[in-house]
Design a protein around this motif. Structure first.
Motif, PDB file in Angstrom:
ATOM      1  N   LEU A 111       0.828  -1.204   0.000  1.00  0.00           N
ATOM      2  CA  LEU A 111       0.000   0.000   0.000  1.00  0.00           C
ATOM      3  C   LEU A 111       0.870   1.264   0.000  1.00  0.00           C
ATOM      4  CD1 LEU A 111      -2.886   0.917   0.052  1.00  0.00           C
ATOM      5  CD2 LEU A 111      -2.903   0.670   2.553  1.00  0.00           C
ATOM      6  N   ALA A 112       1.938   1.255   0.771  1.00  0.00           N
ATOM      7  CA  ALA A 112       2.817   2.437   0.843  1.00  0.00           C
ATOM      8  C   ALA A 112       3.365   2.763  -0.549  1.00  0.00           C
ATOM      9  CB  ALA A 112       3.959   2.194   1.824  1.00  0.00           C
ATOM     10  N   ALA A 113       3.781   1.716  -1.290  1.00  0.00           N
ATOM     11  CA  ALA A 113       4.313   1.956  -2.642  1.00  0.00           C
ATOM     12  C   ALA A 113       3.221   2.513  -3.555  1.00  0.00           C
ATOM     13  CB  ALA A 113       4.892   0.665  -3.213  1.00  0.00           C
ATOM     14  N   GLN A 114       1.998   1.931  -3.441  1.00  0.00           N
ATOM     15  CA  GLN A 114       0.881   2.417  -4.279  1.00  0.00           C
ATOM     16  C   GLN A 114       0.556   3.874  -3.971  1.00  0.00           C
ATOM     17  OE1 GLN A 114      -2.576   0.000  -3.537  1.00  0.00           O
ATOM     18  NE2 GLN A 114      -1.497  -1.851  -4.168  1.00  0.00           N
ATOM     19  N   LEU A 115       0.548   4.201  -2.671  1.00  0.00           N
ATOM     20  CA  LEU A 115       0.167   5.571  -2.284  1.00  0.00           C
ATOM     21  C   LEU A 115       1.212   6.581  -2.742  1.00  0.00           C
ATOM     22  CD1 LEU A 115      -1.231   4.856   1.313  1.00  0.00           C
ATOM     23  CD2 LEU A 115      -2.540   5.476  -0.740  1.00  0.00           C
ATOM     24  N   ALA A 116       2.500   6.210  -2.622  1.00  0.00           N
ATOM     25  CA  ALA A 116       3.556   7.125  -3.087  1.00  0.00           C
ATOM     26  C   ALA A 116       3.351   7.419  -4.577  1.00  0.00           C
ATOM     27  CB  ALA A 116       4.932   6.521  -2.831  1.00  0.00           C
ATOM     28  N   ALA A 117       3.009   6.364  -5.347  1.00  0.00           N
ATOM     29  CA  ALA A 117       2.802   6.546  -6.788  1.00  0.00           C
ATOM     30  C   ALA A 117       1.534   7.359  -7.047  1.00  0.00           C
ATOM     31  CB  ALA A 117       2.716   5.187  -7.470  1.00  0.00           C
ATOM     32  N   ARG A 118       0.443   7.033  -6.317  1.00  0.00           N
ATOM     33  CA  ARG A 118      -0.840   7.721  -6.575  1.00  0.00           C
ATOM     34  C   ARG A 118      -0.701   9.228  -6.320  1.00  0.00           C
ATOM     35  NH1 ARG A 118      -5.434   5.455  -3.120  1.00  0.00           N
ATOM     36  NH2 ARG A 118      -4.717   3.585  -4.190  1.00  0.00           N
ATOM     37  N   TYR A 119      -0.018   9.585  -5.210  1.00  0.00           N
ATOM     38  CA  TYR A 119       0.091  11.013  -4.870  1.00  0.00           C
ATOM     39  C   TYR A 119       1.390  11.629  -5.377  1.00  0.00           C
ATOM     40  CZ  TYR A 119      -4.053  10.048  -2.222  1.00  0.00           C
ATOM     41  OH  TYR A 119      -5.342   9.684  -1.892  1.00  0.00           O
ATOM     42  N   GLN A 120       2.169  10.804  -6.083  1.00  0.00           N
ATOM     43  CA  GLN A 120       3.407  11.275  -6.713  1.00  0.00           C
ATOM     44  C   GLN A 120       4.346  11.950  -5.712  1.00  0.00           C
ATOM     45  OE1 GLN A 120       2.512  13.201 -10.475  1.00  0.00           O
ATOM     46  NE2 GLN A 120       2.023  11.148 -11.152  1.00  0.00           N
ATOM     47  N   VAL A 121       4.526  11.262  -4.585  1.00  0.00           N
ATOM     48  CA  VAL A 121       5.426  11.765  -3.546  1.00  0.00           C
ATOM     49  C   VAL A 121       6.609  10.796  -3.431  1.00  0.00           C
ATOM     50  CG1 VAL A 121       5.688  12.299  -1.089  1.00  0.00           C
ATOM     51  CG2 VAL A 121       3.535  12.828  -2.265  1.00  0.00           C
ATOM     52  N   PRO A 122       7.849  11.285  -3.584  1.00  0.00           N
ATOM     53  CA  PRO A 122       9.006  10.395  -3.409  1.00  0.00           C
ATOM     54  C   PRO A 122       9.025   9.852  -1.982  1.00  0.00           C
ATOM     55  CG  PRO A 122       9.683  12.571  -4.208  1.00  0.00           C
ATOM     56  CD  PRO A 122       8.229  12.667  -3.888  1.00  0.00           C
ATOM     57  N   LEU A 123       9.154   8.536  -1.882  1.00  0.00           N
ATOM     58  CA  LEU A 123       9.149   7.877  -0.566  1.00  0.00           C
ATOM     59  C   LEU A 123      10.510   7.231  -0.340  1.00  0.00           C
ATOM     60  CD1 LEU A 123       7.989   6.472   1.962  1.00  0.00           C
ATOM     61  CD2 LEU A 123       6.976   4.747   0.447  1.00  0.00           C
ATOM     62  N   ILE A 124      11.198   7.656   0.731  1.00  0.00           N
ATOM     63  CA  ILE A 124      12.464   7.003   1.090  1.00  0.00           C
ATOM     64  C   ILE A 124      12.149   5.815   1.976  1.00  0.00           C
ATOM     65  CG2 ILE A 124      14.681   7.197   2.267  1.00  0.00           C
ATOM     66  CD1 ILE A 124      14.702  10.149   1.725  1.00  0.00           C
ATOM     67  N   GLU A 125      12.638   4.655   1.577  1.00  0.00           N
ATOM     68  CA  GLU A 125      12.558   3.456   2.405  1.00  0.00           C
ATOM     69  C   GLU A 125      13.919   3.316   3.087  1.00  0.00           C
ATOM     70  OE1 GLU A 125      12.041  -0.231   0.223  1.00  0.00           O
ATOM     71  OE2 GLU A 125      11.283  -1.182   2.068  1.00  0.00           O
ATOM     72  N   ASP A 126      13.961   3.604   4.381  1.00  0.00           N
ATOM     73  CA  ASP A 126      15.233   3.626   5.107  1.00  0.00           C
ATOM     74  C   ASP A 126      15.428   2.259   5.768  1.00  0.00           C
ATOM     75  OD1 ASP A 126      17.501   4.371   6.487  1.00  0.00           O
ATOM     76  OD2 ASP A 126      16.399   5.358   8.108  1.00  0.00           O
ATOM     77  N   ASP A 127      16.345   1.471   5.217  1.00  0.00           N
ATOM     78  CA  ASP A 127      16.435   0.073   5.649  1.00  0.00           C
ATOM     79  C   ASP A 127      17.843  -0.370   6.046  1.00  0.00           C
ATOM     80  OD1 ASP A 127      16.026  -2.591   6.148  1.00  0.00           O
ATOM     81  OD2 ASP A 127      16.120  -3.167   4.037  1.00  0.00           O
ATOM     82  N   PRO A 128      18.308   0.052   7.229  1.00  0.00           N
ATOM     83  CA  PRO A 128      19.615  -0.470   7.649  1.00  0.00           C
ATOM     84  C   PRO A 128      19.525  -1.810   8.381  1.00  0.00           C
ATOM     85  CG  PRO A 128      18.915   1.300   9.133  1.00  0.00           C
ATOM     86  CD  PRO A 128      17.809   1.095   8.136  1.00  0.00           C
ATOM     87  N   TYR A 129      18.297  -2.276   8.670  1.00  0.00           N
ATOM     88  CA  TYR A 129      18.159  -3.386   9.621  1.00  0.00           C
ATOM     89  C   TYR A 129      17.625  -4.699   9.055  1.00  0.00           C
ATOM     90  CZ  TYR A 129      18.854   0.260  13.089  1.00  0.00           C
ATOM     91  OH  TYR A 129      19.395   1.286  13.825  1.00  0.00           O
ATOM     92  N   SER A 130      17.095  -4.747   7.829  1.00  0.00           N
ATOM     93  CA  SER A 130      16.336  -5.943   7.430  1.00  0.00           C
ATOM     94  C   SER A 130      17.175  -7.218   7.439  1.00  0.00           C
ATOM     95  CB  SER A 130      15.654  -5.754   6.069  1.00  0.00           C
ATOM     96  OG  SER A 130      16.618  -5.602   5.067  1.00  0.00           O
TER      97      SER A 130
END
Ligand SMILES: Cc1ncc(COP(=O)(O)O)c(C=O)c1O
Length: 395
Positions: A190-209
């Motif tokens: 959903l987060a990826a879809q929403l970033a695309a729908r509202y055209q907002v760059p989304l940083i996924e900050d992932d040092p821990y996975s």
């Protein structure tokens, strides 16, 4: 030094002292059991394997390793392959090497966000994310994070939809710092879809996975990104060693020229030597056994912390149940103020970070972040016993 008549730039005028550094420096007394830091276990750092890699790189390729040089192709290829294995298919050219995850956040913030523009972040979040948004003069819109399945997606959509549209959003999907929680798989999509729908760059900050010790692997938000609005930031700090200061951004190829120029304005490039050493470490198969050992130890330490919390604070606190990473988030009874308690805890030789240090809008005085990765289980148990005695005095 007194600033006197020195004029600071608009970007730095509002910067405050780092509370976190002040707290961490209080906890250097060796008698203090510090649950405050965010360090991987010092005794488990892959010293031998890194020494081998340093020696082998310097024996093989010293001159090029010590020069200015373009990003190291084999490292970009290894990362691209690793990301592809985690559901993010990308080419080596899309992997932009940085000096750690924080530099990735700083570059992307400068790429998208100007002073005064809105940015969407979690209301409780890593201070480095606050520094590249609020700290750069953004007007932040905060969203709550559910302590079971991560950031609230209804609030996220509302914050993205509000006019003026935000210039940037940042989420921590795995083993959140400081909350220890992970974003559910549905919420990632959903987060990826929403970033695309509202055209907002989304940083996924992932040092821990990569620091998962329980539960199932969950592909990153970027794995759901069809439209190119998600910018993945990775780091070798926790996977290998913080002092290597190496990380990466996975970005759309079209933005790489701008990213490259922005980065050059900061520090030109990442060390050719360190890139080759990390590539050698990865290619020689040292990562997998290292992560196995690290995550096994982290698991035991986390269990020791959770058991001690249950035994000593079970009736006055609740806490998150991380499946990896470094942190547990503790919520005490509302009348307890973790800041006010802190000097007494230090006197009792135990330290933590008061949760309000991570609260963008203040509040959350009855919370604390506890780290489990850098102490042996017996020390953790003793630390929580000391902490519980201090908390009980305050109840
Ligand atoms: C959530 C989060 N993002 C980014 C970073 C930055 O790490 P580094 O610059 O060492 O890769 C950290 C470090 O603790 C962190 O917790």
């Amino acid at each position: 030094m007194d600033l006197g008549s020195l004029q600071l730039s608009a970007e730095t005028a509002d910067l405050k002292r780092s509370v976190m550094r002040d707290l961490l420096s209080l906890a250097v007394d060796p008698e203090i059991i510090s649950l405050a830091g965010g360090l991987p276990a010092s005794e488990l750092l892959p010293v031998k394997a890194l020494r081998r890699s340093f020696e082998s790189v310097l024996a093989r390729d010293a001159r090029r390793s010590l020069q200015y040089s373009p990003p190291f192709g084999p490292l970009q290829s290894w990362i691209a392959q690793w990301m592809t294995g985690r559901g993010v298919s990308c080419d080596p050219e899309q992997v932009f090497i940085t000096n750690g995850g924080q530099q990735g956040l700083a570059i992307l913030s400068r790429l998208f966000l100007a002073r005064g523009q809105p940015a969407v972040i979690e209301a409780i979040t890593f201070t480095g994310i606050q520094q590249v948004t609020a700290g750069r003069g953004a007007s932040v819109r905060t969203i709550p994070t559910n302590l079971i399945d991560g950031a609230d997606m209804q609030a996220f959509e509302a914050a993205l939809a509000e006019e003026p549209r935000p210039a940037l959003a940042v989420l921590i999907p795995d083993f959140h710092n400081p909350l220890g929680v992970s974003l559910s798989s549905e919420k990632r999509a959903l987060a990826a879809q929403l970033a695309a729908r509202y055209q907002v760059p989304l940083i996924e900050d992932d040092p821990y996975s990569a620091l998962r010790f329980a539960g199932e692997f969950c592909p990153p938000i970027k794995a759901h990104d069809q439209a190119g609005f998600v910018f993945y930031v990775g780091s070798f700090s926790k996977m290998v060693a913080p002092a290597m200061r190496l990380g990466w951004i996975v970005a759309s190829p079209a933005l790489l020229p701008q990213i490259t120029v922005l980065r050059e304005s900061l520090d030109i490039e990442s060390s050719a030597l360190i890139q080759r050493v990390i590539a050698d470490f990865l290619e020689s198969g040292s990562l997998e056994p290292h992560l196995q050992q690290l995550n096994q130890a982290n698991h035991q330490r986390c269990l020791a912390l959770l058991e001690a919390l249950e035994r000593h604070l079970g009736d006055v606190a609740t806490w998150t149940q991380p499946e990896g990473g470094l942190f547990v988030w503790v919520t005490l009874m509302p009348e307890i103020d973790a800041w006010r308690l802190f000097p007494r805890a230090v006197e009792a030789k135990v330290a933590y970070i008061p949760g309000s240090a991570f609260a963008v809008n203040g509040g959350h005085h009855n919370t604390m972040r506890l780290n489990f990765s850098n102490l042996a289980p017996e020390k953790i148990q003793l630390g929580i016993r000391r902490l519980a005695a201090v908390v009980r005095q305050a109840v």
